[in-house]
Design a protein around this motif. Structure first.
Motif, PDB file in Angstrom:
ATOM      1  N   ILE A 170     -46.841  11.795  30.863  1.00 56.63           N
ATOM      2  CA  ILE A 170     -46.640  11.614  32.105  1.00 56.63           C
ATOM      3  C   ILE A 170     -46.343  12.675  32.948  1.00 56.63           C
ATOM      4  N   LEU A 171     -47.000  12.863  34.064  1.00 58.77           N
ATOM      5  CA  LEU A 171     -46.638  14.077  35.019  1.00 58.77           C
ATOM      6  C   LEU A 171     -46.546  13.494  36.188  1.00 58.77           C
ATOM      7  N   ASP A 220     -35.045   7.815  36.987  1.00 60.77           N
ATOM      8  CA  ASP A 220     -34.769   7.256  35.563  1.00 60.77           C
ATOM      9  C   ASP A 220     -35.658   6.027  35.257  1.00 60.77           C
ATOM     10  N   ASP A 221     -35.949   5.170  36.485  1.00 56.58           N
ATOM     11  CA  ASP A 221     -36.768   4.034  36.165  1.00 56.58           C
ATOM     12  C   ASP A 221     -38.230   4.437  35.744  1.00 56.58           C
ATOM     13  N   TYR A 222     -38.737   5.625  36.190  1.00 54.20           N
ATOM     14  CA  TYR A 222     -40.049   5.916  35.934  1.00 54.20           C
ATOM     15  C   TYR A 222     -39.819   6.504  34.351  1.00 54.20           C
ATOM     16  N   VAL A 223     -38.884   7.020  34.014  1.00 51.26           N
ATOM     17  CA  VAL A 223     -38.633   7.520  32.596  1.00 51.26           C
ATOM     18  C   VAL A 223     -38.764   6.192  31.692  1.00 51.26           C
ATOM     19  N   LEU A 225     -43.083  14.748  31.952  1.00 48.08           N
ATOM     20  CA  LEU A 225     -42.710  16.133  32.609  1.00 48.08           C
ATOM     21  C   LEU A 225     -42.907  15.996  33.918  1.00 48.08           C
ATOM     22  N   LEU A 226     -42.176  16.814  34.747  1.00 48.04           N
ATOM     23  CA  LEU A 226     -42.053  16.984  36.230  1.00 48.04           C
ATOM     24  C   LEU A 226     -43.222  17.944  36.768  1.00 48.04           C
ATOM     25  N   LYS A 227     -43.775  17.519  37.649  1.00 40.91           N
ATOM     26  CA  LYS A 227     -45.044  18.735  38.246  1.00 40.91           C
ATOM     27  C   LYS A 227     -44.553  19.764  38.755  1.00 40.91           C
ATOM     28  N   LEU A 258     -39.603  15.202  26.601  1.00 40.82           N
ATOM     29  CA  LEU A 258     -39.119  15.007  27.748  1.00 40.82           C
ATOM     30  C   LEU A 258     -38.697  16.291  28.602  1.00 40.82           C
ATOM     31  N   ALA A 259     -38.786  16.345  29.857  1.00 37.02           N
ATOM     32  CA  ALA A 259     -38.254  17.289  30.744  1.00 37.02           C
ATOM     33  C   ALA A 259     -36.812  17.533  30.540  1.00 37.02           C
TER      34      ALA A 259
END
Length: 167
Positions: free
Chosen positions: A84-85, A91-94, A106-108, A129-130
């Motif tokens: 996932i990027l 946190d809900d998305y994680v 990972l964050l963009k 995880l980031a």
């Protein structure tokens, strides 16, 4: 060669990630998709090792697309793995991504080298995880009330006929 599919609703993001990954000697971009539904269709057709999946996309969001991709794996198969990027550090998305079966998050805004590394890690069967997310999850876990756990001497007393360990 690690085969990668890129799913993001922004063409420039798809093209940028594609150029970055295609420049690596061990990575090949096999396709891209502008929404989650197209990502599911393309993954079934192209059989990538890793799908880079944006969260917020039209038609079908990345979380539901991940559920479908991971749920549709043939028995014994671990492909494709989903990374996932997203720009949204929520946190809900994680949690939802992990529940959906994603292998990484990972964050963009991560450096390009981190994205390349993440693709390799996820393709190799590990999770990633980031760092900022990992730090938050650890802090959240550490803040939870401790559950009392039996001590080894107490456990030794539960097994009849065995000598007790003196720990």
């Amino acid at each position: 060669m690690i085969r990668v599919l890129i799913a993001d609703d922004q063409a420039m993001v798809r093209q940028g990630f594609g150029a970055l990954l295609a420049a690596q000697p061990d990575l090949v971009v096999v396709g891209d998709a502008a929404n989650g539904a197209d990502a599911v269709t393309a993954a079934r057709r192209l059989d990538p090792d890793v799908v880079l999946m944006d969260v917020r996309m039209p038609v079908l969001d990345g979380l539901e697309a991940t559920r479908r991709l991971v749920g549709d794996r043939p028995p014994g198969s671990e492909r494709p793995r989903v990374l996932i990027l997203t720009t949204f550090d929520l946190d809900d998305y994680v949690y939802e991504a992990l529940r959906a079966g994603a292998s990484g998050f990972l964050l963009k805004d991560a450096p390009a080298a981190d994205l390349v590394h993440a693709v390799r890690v996820v393709a190799g069967g590990d999770a990633l995880l980031a760092p900022s997310i990992t730090r938050r999850l650890i802090a959240e876990f550490a803040a939870r009330p401790s559950r009392s756990r039996p001590r080894p001497t107490v456990l030794g007393a539960l097994t009849p006929g065995r000598p007790r360990c003196s720990a």
